[in-house]
Design a protein around this motif. Sequence first.
Motif, PDB file in Angstrom:
ATOM      1  N   PHE A   1      41.433  41.876 -34.548  1.00 13.92           N
ATOM      2  CA  PHE A   1      40.395  40.624 -34.771  1.00 13.92           C
ATOM      3  C   PHE A   1      39.630  40.227 -33.461  1.00 13.92           C
ATOM      4  CE2 PHE A   1      39.975  35.955 -34.544  1.00 13.92           C
ATOM      5  CZ  PHE A   1      39.109  35.863 -35.677  1.00 13.92           C
TER       6      PHE A   1
ATOM      7  N   ASP B   1      40.747  42.309 -39.308  1.00 13.75           N
ATOM      8  CA  ASP B   1      41.356  41.034 -40.056  1.00 13.75           C
ATOM      9  C   ASP B   1      40.092  40.176 -39.922  1.00 13.75           C
ATOM     10  OD1 ASP B   1      43.146  39.459 -41.095  1.00 13.75           O
ATOM     11  OD2 ASP B   1      43.453  38.556 -39.211  1.00 13.75           O
ATOM     12  N   GLY B   2      38.936  40.295 -40.491  1.00 13.42           N
ATOM     13  CA  GLY B   2      37.864  39.597 -40.477  1.00 13.42           C
ATOM     14  C   GLY B   2      36.967  39.271 -39.275  1.00 13.42           C
ATOM     15  N   SER B   3      36.860  40.126 -38.349  1.00 13.69           N
ATOM     16  CA  SER B   3      36.265  39.922 -37.288  1.00 13.69           C
ATOM     17  C   SER B   3      34.897  39.629 -37.445  1.00 13.69           C
ATOM     18  CB  SER B   3      36.244  41.347 -36.276  1.00 13.69           C
ATOM     19  OG  SER B   3      37.556  41.644 -36.037  1.00 13.69           O
TER      20      SER B   3
ATOM     21  N   HIS C   1      39.956  37.226 -42.663  1.00  9.62           N
ATOM     22  CA  HIS C   1      40.813  36.761 -41.617  1.00  9.62           C
ATOM     23  C   HIS C   1      42.172  35.815 -42.192  1.00  9.62           C
ATOM     24  CE1 HIS C   1      42.478  36.030 -37.748  1.00  9.62           C
ATOM     25  NE2 HIS C   1      42.072  34.612 -37.791  1.00  9.62           N
TER      26      HIS C   1
END
Length: 335
Positions: A22, A50-52, A74
């Motif tokens: 992330f 994870d949704g960077s 994320h």
Amino acid sequence: MNDGILLPAGETMRVSILIPCFNSERWVASAVESALAQSWPDKEIVVVDDGSTDSSREVLQRFGDQIRLVTGPHRGGNAARNHLLGLATGEWIQYLDADDYLLPDKIELQVKSLQDEPSADIIYSAPLVEQWANGEAPAELESRPLQPPHDPWIHLARWSLPQTGGTLWRKQTLVQVGGWDESLECCQEHDLYFRLLQAGARFQHCPASRAVYRLWSGNTVSRRHPRRLMEARLALLDRMQDALTGRHALTPGRLTAINSTRFEIARLLWALSPERAEAVMQLVTTSQPSFTPCGAAAPLMYRLLYRLVGFRAAERLAAWKRRGTTPIHPDSTQP
């Protein structure tokens, strides 16, 4: 065959190297490269982005089919680790945080230790620490070897079991205890270690330190909210004592380890809440009347004061010494 390494009978030993990411554009390429460089041949590398919101995903895409990249919204580090656990095809798990890295023979050396204990579920080694200061890495990695006895209950109580990357985990054992607790903000590894010990998982110490824990950011829960971390650690120590008592396994060494950590936390708590610190020490002396502090948190002069006048007075006198002001009489009720 795995480069001539003798494996326990029936053990295929495929290792899944799992990397949650992330907003780690600065570090994640180094983590992946260290995974690819592992000398253990039977491996896969799986990354969950994870949704960077930075360029982490673009960095990861450059590795092409050398890794399996999965993206999503994320959800947090523990959710990402559980997602990775479900994706893993290996019998063994190597977690690797995106800002850490492994030396090339890390997995191979830990696999070799299975020759001593083929039934082990958890193979753990002390980490190497790369502590950054003023934007620069140290010239040498800091070694923090684990002190005997190699009792995982004692290592857990003393907070010396390694960070996520220092351990090789048997996948089925992680699945059986439910993986990572996604509700936790701190002490995630320690909670998982505790649940594994409760479930009877077999721990094997490997003396080779080959996982590098990179300390570079102050933006962690433990650094932003130290009181929250202290209370989480105290709660885990309580759970450990209760669990060991219930199974008649609270040896003197384990109890001393638990109370030594309580004492160290109490010393830190004193500046925030003397009442809470005293309550912690009351638990220490109730459970172990003969407890005597030792180690770096209790230098010689402090130990003498503790024995003569007790915890409360020793802390007041220590605070006076730090301030250089008129000491408060130990029996005083003034704050």
